[in-house]
Each structure stands twice: as C-alpha cells, then as structure tokens.
Design a protein around this motif. Sequence first.
Motif, PDB file in Angstrom:
ATOM      1  N   GLU A 105      -2.874   7.264  -9.381  1.00 46.97           N
ATOM      2  CA  GLU A 105      -4.057   7.294  -8.517  1.00 46.97           C
ATOM      3  C   GLU A 105      -4.971   6.119  -8.876  1.00 46.97           C
ATOM      4  O   GLU A 105      -5.544   5.481  -7.999  1.00 46.97           O
ATOM      5  CB  GLU A 105      -4.781   8.625  -8.728  1.00 46.97           C
ATOM      6  CG  GLU A 105      -5.831   8.948  -7.725  1.00 46.97           C
ATOM      7  CD  GLU A 105      -5.288   9.774  -6.554  1.00 46.97           C
ATOM      8  OE1 GLU A 105      -5.467   9.304  -5.438  1.00 46.97           O
ATOM      9  OE2 GLU A 105      -4.722  10.861  -6.764  1.00 46.97           O
ATOM     10  N   VAL A 144       1.527   8.976  -4.984  1.00 46.52           N
ATOM     11  CA  VAL A 144       0.742  10.125  -5.431  1.00 46.52           C
ATOM     12  C   VAL A 144       1.366  11.407  -4.912  1.00 46.52           C
ATOM     13  O   VAL A 144       1.507  12.398  -5.639  1.00 46.52           O
ATOM     14  CB  VAL A 144      -0.720   9.994  -4.951  1.00 46.52           C
ATOM     15  CG1 VAL A 144      -1.483  11.268  -5.219  1.00 46.52           C
ATOM     16  CG2 VAL A 144      -1.389   8.820  -5.641  1.00 46.52           C
ATOM     17  N   SER A 145       1.815  11.372  -3.649  1.00 44.10           N
ATOM     18  CA  SER A 145       2.378  12.601  -3.095  1.00 44.10           C
ATOM     19  C   SER A 145       3.695  12.941  -3.788  1.00 44.10           C
ATOM     20  O   SER A 145       4.005  14.115  -4.021  1.00 44.10           O
ATOM     21  CB  SER A 145       2.523  12.452  -1.580  1.00 44.10           C
ATOM     22  OG  SER A 145       3.844  12.566  -1.196  1.00 44.10           O
ATOM     23  N   ASN A 158       0.812  -1.211   0.000  1.00 49.04           N
ATOM     24  CA  ASN A 158       0.000   0.000   0.000  1.00 49.04           C
ATOM     25  C   ASN A 158       0.848   1.265   0.000  1.00 49.04           C
ATOM     26  O   ASN A 158       0.902   2.014   0.960  1.00 49.04           O
ATOM     27  CB  ASN A 158      -0.923  -0.013   1.224  1.00 49.04           C
ATOM     28  CG  ASN A 158      -2.146   0.818   0.950  1.00 49.04           C
ATOM     29  OD1 ASN A 158      -2.282   1.395  -0.136  1.00 49.04           O
ATOM     30  ND2 ASN A 158      -3.025   0.897   1.929  1.00 49.04           N
ATOM     31  N   LYS A 159       1.530   1.501  -1.083  1.00 47.69           N
ATOM     32  CA  LYS A 159       2.382   2.681  -1.177  1.00 47.69           C
ATOM     33  C   LYS A 159       1.724   3.769  -1.995  1.00 47.69           C
ATOM     34  O   LYS A 159       2.336   4.794  -2.260  1.00 47.69           O
ATOM     35  CB  LYS A 159       3.702   2.306  -1.830  1.00 47.69           C
ATOM     36  CG  LYS A 159       4.533   1.305  -1.078  1.00 47.69           C
ATOM     37  CD  LYS A 159       5.783   1.028  -1.906  1.00 47.69           C
ATOM     38  CE  LYS A 159       6.501  -0.210  -1.430  1.00 47.69           C
ATOM     39  NZ  LYS A 159       7.488  -0.648  -2.394  1.00 47.69           N
ATOM     40  N   LYS A 160       0.530   3.514  -2.442  1.00 48.95           N
ATOM     41  CA  LYS A 160      -0.087   4.443  -3.386  1.00 48.95           C
ATOM     42  C   LYS A 160      -0.089   5.886  -2.905  1.00 48.95           C
ATOM     43  O   LYS A 160       0.314   6.777  -3.667  1.00 48.95           O
ATOM     44  CB  LYS A 160      -1.502   3.972  -3.722  1.00 48.95           C
ATOM     45  CG  LYS A 160      -2.014   4.593  -4.996  1.00 48.95           C
ATOM     46  CD  LYS A 160      -3.197   3.848  -5.555  1.00 48.95           C
ATOM     47  CE  LYS A 160      -4.481   4.469  -5.063  1.00 48.95           C
ATOM     48  NZ  LYS A 160      -5.673   3.828  -5.624  1.00 48.95           N
ATOM     49  N   PRO A 161      -0.519   6.139  -1.647  1.00 49.21           N
ATOM     50  CA  PRO A 161      -0.530   7.553  -1.208  1.00 49.21           C
ATOM     51  C   PRO A 161       0.839   8.202  -1.331  1.00 49.21           C
ATOM     52  O   PRO A 161       0.950   9.373  -1.703  1.00 49.21           O
ATOM     53  CB  PRO A 161      -0.959   7.454   0.261  1.00 49.21           C
ATOM     54  CG  PRO A 161      -1.576   6.128   0.420  1.00 49.21           C
ATOM     55  CD  PRO A 161      -1.002   5.230  -0.612  1.00 49.21           C
ATOM     56  N   GLN A 162       1.891   7.419  -1.061  1.00 51.17           N
ATOM     57  CA  GLN A 162       3.237   7.977  -1.158  1.00 51.17           C
ATOM     58  C   GLN A 162       3.584   8.311  -2.606  1.00 51.17           C
ATOM     59  O   GLN A 162       4.157   9.352  -2.892  1.00 51.17           O
ATOM     60  CB  GLN A 162       4.252   6.982  -0.602  1.00 51.17           C
ATOM     61  CG  GLN A 162       4.472   7.163   0.880  1.00 51.17           C
ATOM     62  CD  GLN A 162       5.436   6.142   1.416  1.00 51.17           C
ATOM     63  OE1 GLN A 162       5.187   4.933   1.310  1.00 51.17           O
ATOM     64  NE2 GLN A 162       6.517   6.600   1.985  1.00 51.17           N
TER      65      GLN A 162
END
Lengths: 370, 653
Positions: free
Chosen positions: B155, B99-100, B93-97
């Motif tokens: 995203e 995206v940032s 679950n690295k997606k938020p990273q």
Amino acid sequence: MDCINAKFVSQKISKTRWRPVSSASLHQPDIFATGSWDNEDNKISIWSIGEHGNMDDEFEGDPQLLCEYKHNGDVMDLQFLDQERIVTASSTGAVTIFRHHQNSQTLSVAQLWDRAHHYPCDNAPCTGLVCNSPEIVTVGEDGRVILFRADHKGVMRTIENADSSTIHAVTFLRTTEVLTVNSIGQLKLWDFRQQGNEPSQILSLTGDRVPLHCVDRHPNQQHIVATGGQDGMLCIWDVRQGNVPLSLMEAHSAEMWEVHFHPSNTEHLFTCSEDGSLLHWESSTNSSVPSFLQGGRNTSVLSRSAVAPGGGNQSLTSGWLSGDSTKGHLETTHMLPSQNLSVNSLDVLDQCLVCGTDGEAIYINRQVPV
Amino acid sequence: MEEVDVEPTTTLIPGIDFTHKHLGFVWGPGDILVYETEYKATGAASSGLCCPFVHVVRKDEDIYSPILRKLFNESHHIFVGLQKIKEEVPSKNKKPQFVSISKNYRSVIRACMEELQHIAVSTRDGNLATQYGNQVSILLAVELIWNLCEVLFIEAAPAGALLLHLLDWVRLHKADVDEKAREVLQSESPAEHPAYWDLAISYVLQGRTDEARQILVKQATLQPAARGMFKLLDTLLMKMPVYNPGGTQTLTEFDVNWRHWHEECDRCLQDNSFASNRHLEAICKILVGDEDTLLEQKDLLGTWYHFLVTRLLYSHPTVKPTELHYYAQSSMDMFLDTRGAPEPLDSILLAAFEFDIHQVIKDCSIALNNWWFVAHLTDLLDHCKLLQSHNLHFGSNLREFLLLEYASGLFTHHSLWQLAVDYFDHCPEFGRVYLELQIERVPLDTERKALKVLRICEQRQMAEQVRSICKIMAKRALRNDRLGSALSWSIRAKDAAFATLISERFLQDYCARGTFSDLDLIDNLGSAMLLSDRLTFLGQYREFHKLYGEKRFGEAATLLLSLMTAKIAPRSFWMTLLTDALPLLEQKQVIFSTDQTYELMHCLEELTAGKVIPSLDHPMQDEDIETTKVELLRLALARNLALAIVKEGTVEG
C-alpha cells in the motif's frame, strides 16, 4: 458465475456423482458422492447440499460431509447403482459396491470383487464402469470387459482381450449392448448375446489414433453417443452410420475427461477437461434436433475453430434429419472461474451441476440454465 | 562462509543412541534419511548390533495437515493469477491490484485459521488440540506480519493515511475488544459490568471514538451529577479530527486542526475538569498522548505495537513512513522493558517498521517451519518491484530461491506435486531444471496419472521426459504381456528402438501361433507405422494377410515380393515370406509374372547361397525339413515360371 459454490476438500477429486432422485419426487438433487485419487489414503465421500436443522446462514449451499469410507487405490470411476448403493472402480483392479445407510449416515462395503481386472502377476487398474441395475459392466487397462450382477458373487461374463490397448470408458447402448472407447481412438460395440470375444462393430476416425477418454449416450436416442478425446475434441456419433461422426468440435486444449448429455434436457451437453475448464454446450435450434446432432453444418457456426468432417456428411445425416439444419446454432459457456488445474469429473441432474478438480475443490452450481 | 543466524536445534531420533553410534544421512528434497553406521570411534567398545532402521526426518509437517492443504491449494490459485497480471497490465499503476491480491492471500489465511480454531475446539484428542492450537497461533502471526507488510510496502501509504492503515491493522488483530463489547453490552446493566471501563478505554486506545461515546453515554445516565463532565469528554471525542485521504483537506490543514484539538484536551486536563473521575481523566490523558498513562494500560494494549499505534494516534498522527522506525524502536523499548527480551515476532515486526524487507523475510524463514509464507510474500513484493537490488551468493534471486524451496517441498508430497508445477514455471532461471528432475520421479500407478504427467511435460516441450515416461509405461505393459499397449506407448514416445523390439515380439507370436494378436491395433497403425522399419514391415505383412484373406491374390503377391526386394522384411523372416508365397504359386491361375518369379528365385538363392539358412526362427528344427522346404519352393517356382512364360507368350501371340 455468482451461483457457483466452491469448497476445498483436501483431496484431489477424481469423480463426482449426484445420487439419483426418485422419479416420484419433484425434489432437486441434494446428495452427491465423490471419489479421490492420488492420496495416500483415498476415500469415497457422501455430501449433502440440502437443508439441515442446525445450519447457519453462512453455510447456506456449502456442501456438508455426511460420511466417508476408505477406498483402496484411486477411485477411477464411481456410479450410483440405485439410491443406496454406489459402485466404484479402483486402480487396484477391484470393483466395490458400497451401501450408504441413510439412517445412520454410514457407509459399508456390500460387495467386493477383488482383482476383477488384473495382469498375470500384477494389478491392472479398472478404468471405467457403467450400471444398469442390477447389471454392472467394467473395463480396464487389461483390455477386459467384465459383466457383473449386483446380487451375484460370481462374474457373469468376461470378454478377454476385448482390446489390445487400454479401454478408457464404457456406456450402455441397450440392455444387452455396451460401447467402449479405447486409447487408440476406437469405439467398439459389444453384444452380450453373442458368444466369442469379437466386437459386433468397430468405429474410428480414419487415420486418427487419438485416444478417447469418455463416452456418453444420448438419453433418448440410443444410437447417438458423444465421445471426448485426448486432443480435447468432442465427437458426436451415430453408431448406425459407421466411421464418420455426425460432428466434430474443438472443445478443450487438453484431455477431455468427461462428457455428459443433460439427462432430461438433451439440447444441453457438458464437458470437462485437463485444461481446467468446464463447458456448457447449448444448442438453440428451431428444429427438434439439437444442432450438435446435425452434422457438419454447425461446425461453421462455432467460434471455437471447429474442424469440419469430411465431405458428404450432409447427405449422410439429411435422411435422419427432419428439420432445417442450417438454422442450428451452438453456444458454449465456461461454467467455472478461470483456473488451470484439471476438472476430472462432472455430473449434472436437473438444474444442479457438481464437478471436482485436481485443485482439491468441489464446485456446485444449483442454477444451471437448462 | 557466513555465520549462522541462530543455533540449529537438535532433533533426537528415537531408538538411536547417538553417544555411541555414528549417524549417516542423505539429503532429500524435503526429508532427510538418517541411518546408523557401523563406524566405530577409536577406543569405543563394540556395542552390539546395528539399528536396522532407516529413519525419515521431516522438517515440514504442515504439508501433511489436511486443513493447511486448503491453504496451499487456494493460494496456488492466487499465485497463478498474480503471475498473469505481469503480462496483462503494462501500466505502472498496478498498486490496487497488488493490494487486492495481498488481501486475497490474507483472507485465505484467515479462512484456514478459523477452520483450525473450530477443529481445535471440537476435537477431543488433547495432543491434536494442542497441535491445531499451535498452527492457529502461527497463522495468526503470519497474517499479522503479512498485513503489516501490506500496509507498509504494498500500500505504501503516505503520511496521514499511513496511520489510518495502521489503526485498521491493530483493530483487526485485537479482536478481543469486540468480544468484550459483546459480553458487556449483552449484560443486564452494561454500565455496571466489571469490564465496562476496560471496554471504554480499549475503544479509545484503538481510536474508535464513536463507539467510545456510545458506551460512555450509558454511564452518563447513571451519574446525573457528573453529566457536565461526561458532556465535555463527549465533545472532545466528537471533535477529534480524523484525516480523510480522499477529502479536500490538506495534511497541513489537518495538522493545524489536530493541534488545536490537542491543546483543547490539554487545557481540560490543566483545568482539572476530570479530576473527580479517574476513568475520565485517564481517557483524557490518553487523548493528549500521555505516555505514562498509556503504559498504565499495558494489559489492555497487550502488545508493544498496539502501544506504538495508539501513541502515534494521539501524539503524531501525521507520522511519515521514514519516521516510523524511530517510534517503533522506542515504543518497543518502553513497553517491553519489564517483560524481557523480544521474541522473534517482535523483531520481525520491528524490521518491517524499519522497512528492512530482507530482514523480515530472513527472520520469517528462520522462525517459521515452512516456506509457504516467505515464498508467497516475497513473490508479491517482487512483483511490486521492491526486491530488485538484492542478489544472493547462490541460486538466482531471493524470490526464485524461496519459490523453488517451497515448490520442492510440495513435490515430495504424494498428492500436492501438481501444484508445484506452476511454481516451477514461474522461476525463470532454475524452475525448468527442477521440474525436469522432479517430474520423472512421480510414481505412475495408472495410465491416467501417466497421461497427466505427460501432458505437463508435453506442454513444456520436455521431450526427454516424455520419452522416459512413455518408456516406463511401455516397459510395464510389455512386462504384463500387453503388446498393444506397449506399442501405443512407444509410438507416442516416437521410440523407434522399442517399437522395433515390440514388433519383433508380434512377429514371434505370429510364427509361434500362426495368427496375429491385437489386430485392432495393427490394422489401425496408419502413419505411425513409419516409426520403425520393423513396425512398417509388421503393418505391411498384416496387410498382405488381409489381401490374401480377401482373395486379392495379385495385390497380395506384389506386396509380398516388394517386402523382400525393397528390403523391408528382415532377412530372418524371408523364409516365412517365401513359404507364404507357396500357396500363391500353387494357385490354378498364374499370379506371379515371369519377372516376379525370377525375383523370387533370386531371393531364395540369396538366402541359401549365403548359408544363412533361417535358423534364427527355427533353431530347433531339423536341417532336413529346411532342405525339403527349399526343394519344394524351387519346384513350385520352376512350375510357376513355366506357366507364366506360356501364359505371357500366349497373350503376346
């Protein structure tokens, strides 16, 4: 790290220096100079972080370029001689005094000693300089130590072959005495009152040939100096006490390019390095003497796996110490957000710190906790 | 060989008449060198002298732009941060990273763009202004593409949320609506401003219903008679359902709600509720997604992708990622039919809507003149595990290929080469080789720079390069008569051969002058002395002089003898050593014991018997002087032997 301001300036910064603040005023420093290196055209630049008439809120604290001037060769060192004059050392061996005209915000060359440092048929980089107005002392890869006076065109004194290797940095101990550090790990004391080309004293870590890159004298105690070396080690020396440093601390993982005592609050010390970090050393101690001046004891307090110097150190320093050295405690703080490009230079004055990197950024912190 | 994708462009080189002359060229890492050859085509008349110039043809000018340098520096920092994530976070679950990080890259592009825009406006030089303007438009396109890739690939929003992201994307890149709004709202009477209706419709086209309602109120107060009509539209706008991905409502429930609202709008149109006001009617037609009405607003929409998003908003708000390409293609066809062929940007965006990442990267590589964009985007997408299936016919993989190209470009720059090192580090297959080849070619003007380059090599255990850099520095020091520095450098390189050479120079100097230079260094060699035999000898020989100077004759004599017997001293130097022994032999007290004297005699005999009278050190000297020296030595040795025997005999007795 919130109070840190970064500005990208499109040139690798080799030196940053605050303009001295006149002792009468209570102002924080607001003007600094930078020098660049490794560019096709190198420059010295003057920046302001002060208030400006037409400054928008979004630029608050962002350094504004006041003026710049072309510099021949890399800026190897840079010092303010006084409020208006800046001395630079160049990789071409030249030593230049620039004048900053504050009314018109322009720079001009006031004095140029071309090829001050040189080989018989080539240029030799001038690696470092120190000012004690009007005197200027420069050192170079050619192993010379040269004494200039700002108001004299000629050279006041040259010590030929002062060193068989490269001299990396120089600092004044007294008005007639300077200390140099070289690329084989030696500290040499030079007294300009003595004739001849021999140093009055040589200090070195026995058996250690690690090059030293920087040196700074304790602002109040003339016999105390801090040096930084290629292995990132920070050493505090008492030049009266020979070959054993007061303390030896592992600070950085690569070359330490500069070390500075805080000019007014000497319990604080700052170092920067090729490894991309800038460290703030703070000694909280009950005695009046900062703990990094207290000899080998504090090294055991250090979390940075410090190397304790040889035995007998305690007895050497105890005469110098009045207080209880066991209470000493040393804290180090990283001053920059993590990045991996070399921090080449730093300067600290009052609560303001400025540093420059190979990542072409200038960082400014106006709330250094000192 | 594959076909070329686009016809290569022709670059004319000023000063060379290519119709009569043949050109030669050499590839460089970033530039090409071009020169005129003397080759003559058959039948062509000799056309005089050759052009004496070598031309440097540079493809990538951007690297020399001072403002874009900030882009390179800042993005380097983000790049390095991204490579670290890989190691630190093991979870999927690295997606938020990601995206940032993508957003960080985009904000750097934006910052650069704003600065360029600022300078383009303030500069007085027309050419420069155009150049800056061009760079701004390139960065704009780059950011537009990046943002779309972020929405679609990184995203990877599902149906419902997808449209919200696309709306944000369009709003961000159609910033002139906000400018127009400022202009209209700051005028004395906004409702009577000529751009009033354009603004209201633009808001609706971007789905900014709240702002549309606020501005419509201003008109409503001016037209009391039409109040009911305004009220009705206001209600429609207010009731428009918006999907909330974080909320409790499911997509199906939203879809039902939306259909109800859509039917309500449609009913109002059928009723001719807005028939008396063409603007309000147009807005209502937009709300029901009437394509003809949308196409009438071409000027306000500006681009086909704005049309696409508006069309989706009011006809298919729950569009799935897989359906996008169909709507994208048809929107482009509808929108562009009158405007001619699609431009590169259009096909890149279309490829993105088709989820054809490789096509996006390929088209960008062709359309843009530097590798910055594709290298960083590809790297990020690769970290998101979106590029795994692709293999190149050359090099390792797409990511590494692009990074290497970008970094090689940086390395040709006199100052930015330092940044390239980290890029090479993160190219597992060829990065190291590239770095090894490039790093040796960095010009070393000062020792400080050499130290920085050395540090890079040492951190990466590049022993070969360390040796070569130290050797360069040692040779330079030697050329400048800086023996001490030269020796330091060869010690650092552990270069025994060169250390020997320099030690010889020291010894020669000593023989010539009778004193040592650079004592500070020689006295401090420590364990470095063991690097080469000759260096060891130099250090030991100096040690002998020190002992002698301190009048520690016994130790001095033992050391001197051991230098010869242990074969540390080169044979050519033995005569000098024996001569050094003379004053010790002449001392009043006996220093050399009988055994030691025998050994000294043995050395002397070895030297003279072999007829290797040391002519190397004194090539011009007379044979006579040598013979006298030997005679003197023999005499001194004999006398010392006698004294020693007597003394030792006495002690025994």
